[in-house]
Design a protein around this motif. Structure first.
Motif, mmCIF file in Angstrom:
data_model
loop_
_atom_site.group_PDB
_atom_site.id
_atom_site.type_symbol
_atom_site.label_atom_id
_atom_site.label_comp_id
_atom_site.label_asym_id
_atom_site.label_seq_id
_atom_site.Cartn_x
_atom_site.Cartn_y
_atom_site.Cartn_z
ATOM 1 N N TYR A 59 12.388 25.991 -66.331
ATOM 2 C CA TYR A 59 12.442 27.172 -67.191
ATOM 3 C C TYR A 59 13.251 28.292 -66.540
ATOM 4 C CZ TYR A 59 8.814 24.692 -69.665
ATOM 5 O OH TYR A 59 8.111 23.735 -70.334
ATOM 6 N N LEU A 60 13.086 28.461 -65.236
ATOM 7 C CA LEU A 60 13.858 29.483 -64.541
ATOM 8 C C LEU A 60 15.343 29.129 -64.513
ATOM 9 C CD1 LEU A 60 11.518 30.334 -61.538
ATOM 10 C CD2 LEU A 60 12.066 31.773 -63.488
ATOM 11 N N LEU A 61 15.661 27.853 -64.337
ATOM 12 C CA LEU A 61 17.060 27.443 -64.307
ATOM 13 C C LEU A 61 17.717 27.613 -65.677
ATOM 14 C CD1 LEU A 61 16.846 24.296 -62.032
ATOM 15 C CD2 LEU A 61 17.707 26.560 -61.446
ATOM 16 N N VAL A 62 16.987 27.321 -66.736
ATOM 17 C CA VAL A 62 17.529 27.530 -68.086
ATOM 18 C C VAL A 62 17.701 29.020 -68.349
ATOM 19 C CG1 VAL A 62 17.007 27.291 -70.545
ATOM 20 C CG2 VAL A 62 16.668 25.357 -69.006
ATOM 21 N N LEU A 63 16.731 29.819 -67.911
ATOM 22 C CA LEU A 63 16.817 31.267 -68.092
ATOM 23 C C LEU A 63 18.040 31.827 -67.382
ATOM 24 C CD1 LEU A 63 15.545 34.015 -68.968
ATOM 25 C CD2 LEU A 63 14.443 34.019 -66.730
ATOM 26 N N ASP A 64 18.264 31.402 -66.135
ATOM 27 C CA ASP A 64 19.407 31.960 -65.420
ATOM 28 C C ASP A 64 20.719 31.472 -66.022
ATOM 29 O OD1 ASP A 64 21.096 30.144 -63.546
ATOM 30 O OD2 ASP A 64 19.083 29.407 -63.240
ATOM 31 N N LEU A 65 20.754 30.262 -66.536
ATOM 32 C CA LEU A 65 21.968 29.777 -67.192
ATOM 33 C C LEU A 65 22.286 30.625 -68.424
ATOM 34 C CD1 LEU A 65 24.146 27.556 -67.198
ATOM 35 C CD2 LEU A 65 22.660 26.276 -68.730
ATOM 36 N N VAL A 66 21.266 30.974 -69.189
ATOM 37 C CA VAL A 66 21.456 31.821 -70.377
ATOM 38 C C VAL A 66 21.940 33.214 -69.965
ATOM 39 C CG1 VAL A 66 20.225 32.983 -72.260
ATOM 40 C CG2 VAL A 66 19.832 30.554 -71.812
ATOM 41 N N THR B 77 21.000 35.589 -59.106
ATOM 42 C CA THR B 77 19.804 35.937 -58.333
ATOM 43 C C THR B 77 18.591 35.175 -58.849
ATOM 44 O OG1 THR B 77 20.732 38.139 -58.001
ATOM 45 C CG2 THR B 77 18.379 37.862 -57.542
ATOM 46 N N ILE B 78 18.451 35.055 -60.153
ATOM 47 C CA ILE B 78 17.352 34.263 -60.731
ATOM 48 C C ILE B 78 17.485 32.804 -60.312
ATOM 49 C CG2 ILE B 78 16.327 33.436 -62.890
ATOM 50 C CD1 ILE B 78 17.212 36.098 -64.157
ATOM 51 N N GLU B 79 18.702 32.298 -60.266
ATOM 52 C CA GLU B 79 18.914 30.909 -59.859
ATOM 53 C C GLU B 79 18.517 30.694 -58.399
ATOM 54 O OE1 GLU B 79 22.390 27.516 -59.801
ATOM 55 O OE2 GLU B 79 22.825 29.506 -60.589
ATOM 56 N N ILE B 80 18.889 31.618 -57.527
ATOM 57 C CA ILE B 80 18.505 31.505 -56.118
ATOM 58 C C ILE B 80 16.995 31.567 -55.990
ATOM 59 C CG2 ILE B 80 18.597 32.720 -53.903
ATOM 60 C CD1 ILE B 80 21.509 33.471 -54.669
ATOM 61 N N TYR B 81 16.347 32.459 -56.732
ATOM 62 C CA TYR B 81 14.889 32.535 -56.703
ATOM 63 C C TYR B 81 14.261 31.224 -57.182
ATOM 64 C CZ TYR B 81 10.144 33.833 -57.947
ATOM 65 O OH TYR B 81 8.789 33.856 -58.062
ATOM 66 N N ALA B 82 14.812 30.641 -58.229
ATOM 67 C CA ALA B 82 14.255 29.392 -58.767
ATOM 68 C C ALA B 82 14.387 28.253 -57.763
ATOM 69 C CB ALA B 82 14.959 29.019 -60.074
ATOM 70 N N VAL C 147 28.710 46.430 -66.590
ATOM 71 C CA VAL C 147 27.490 45.778 -67.088
ATOM 72 C C VAL C 147 27.566 44.259 -66.954
ATOM 73 C CG1 VAL C 147 26.013 45.456 -69.097
ATOM 74 C CG2 VAL C 147 27.023 47.686 -68.667
ATOM 75 N N ALA C 148 28.670 43.665 -67.362
ATOM 76 C CA ALA C 148 28.792 42.201 -67.335
ATOM 77 C C ALA C 148 28.684 41.623 -65.924
ATOM 78 C CB ALA C 148 30.089 41.777 -68.001
ATOM 79 N N PRO C 149 29.360 42.184 -64.916
ATOM 80 C CA PRO C 149 29.165 41.630 -63.568
ATOM 81 C C PRO C 149 27.739 41.784 -63.052
ATOM 82 C CG PRO C 149 31.181 42.891 -63.639
ATOM 83 C CD PRO C 149 30.484 43.125 -64.935
ATOM 84 N N ILE C 150 27.072 42.868 -63.412
ATOM 85 C CA ILE C 150 25.677 43.044 -62.998
ATOM 86 C C ILE C 150 24.801 41.970 -63.642
ATOM 87 C CG2 ILE C 150 23.665 44.568 -63.204
ATOM 88 C CD1 ILE C 150 25.618 46.927 -62.803
ATOM 89 N N VAL C 151 25.045 41.663 -64.904
ATOM 90 C CA VAL C 151 24.271 40.623 -65.602
ATOM 91 C C VAL C 151 24.526 39.255 -64.965
ATOM 92 C CG1 VAL C 151 23.998 39.421 -67.806
ATOM 93 C CG2 VAL C 151 24.140 41.901 -67.763
ATOM 94 N N VAL C 152 25.781 38.963 -64.607
ATOM 95 C CA VAL C 152 26.088 37.682 -63.963
ATOM 96 C C VAL C 152 25.412 37.587 -62.596
ATOM 97 C CG1 VAL C 152 27.953 36.282 -62.999
ATOM 98 C CG2 VAL C 152 28.232 37.340 -65.230
#
Length: 97
Positions: free
Chosen positions: A35-42, A85-90, A75-80
């Protein structure tokens, strides 16, 4: 003395490869990493979509407001980066068990 015969179910037998992969699969699903990997991909896809655009109908006309907008530059680079960061956490997340 009688010999006991055990009837084995051929569908229950696991190969050596399955025995090696079973803990990995259990860990993967038990930790909800998918779920975290899908979230970070989105989130990463949304960031790249925010960066895209700025096309002009006329190639001889340059519109700096479209190209250098706050959304594309800030904004876009911060979102990327948030997505990565979510991917590293996952990947490094450990359960509290």
């Amino acid at each position: 003395m009688q010999q006991e015969w055990k009837i084995s179910n051929p569908l229950r037998k696991t190969t050596q490869n399955q025995q090696l992969l079973l803990p990995l699969v259990k860990w993967f699903w038990a930790e909800k990493i998918i779920y975290l990997l899908v979230l970070d991909l989105v989130v990463i896809i949304i960031g790249f979509m925010l960066m895209s655009g700025g096309k002009s109908d006329d190639p001889n006309v340059f519109n700096p407001d479209e190209v250098y907008s706050t959304t594309r530059i800030t904004v876009a680079p911060i979102v990327v980066i948030l997505g990565f960061t979510i991917e590293i956490y996952a990947v490094f997340h450990r359960s509290k068990k």
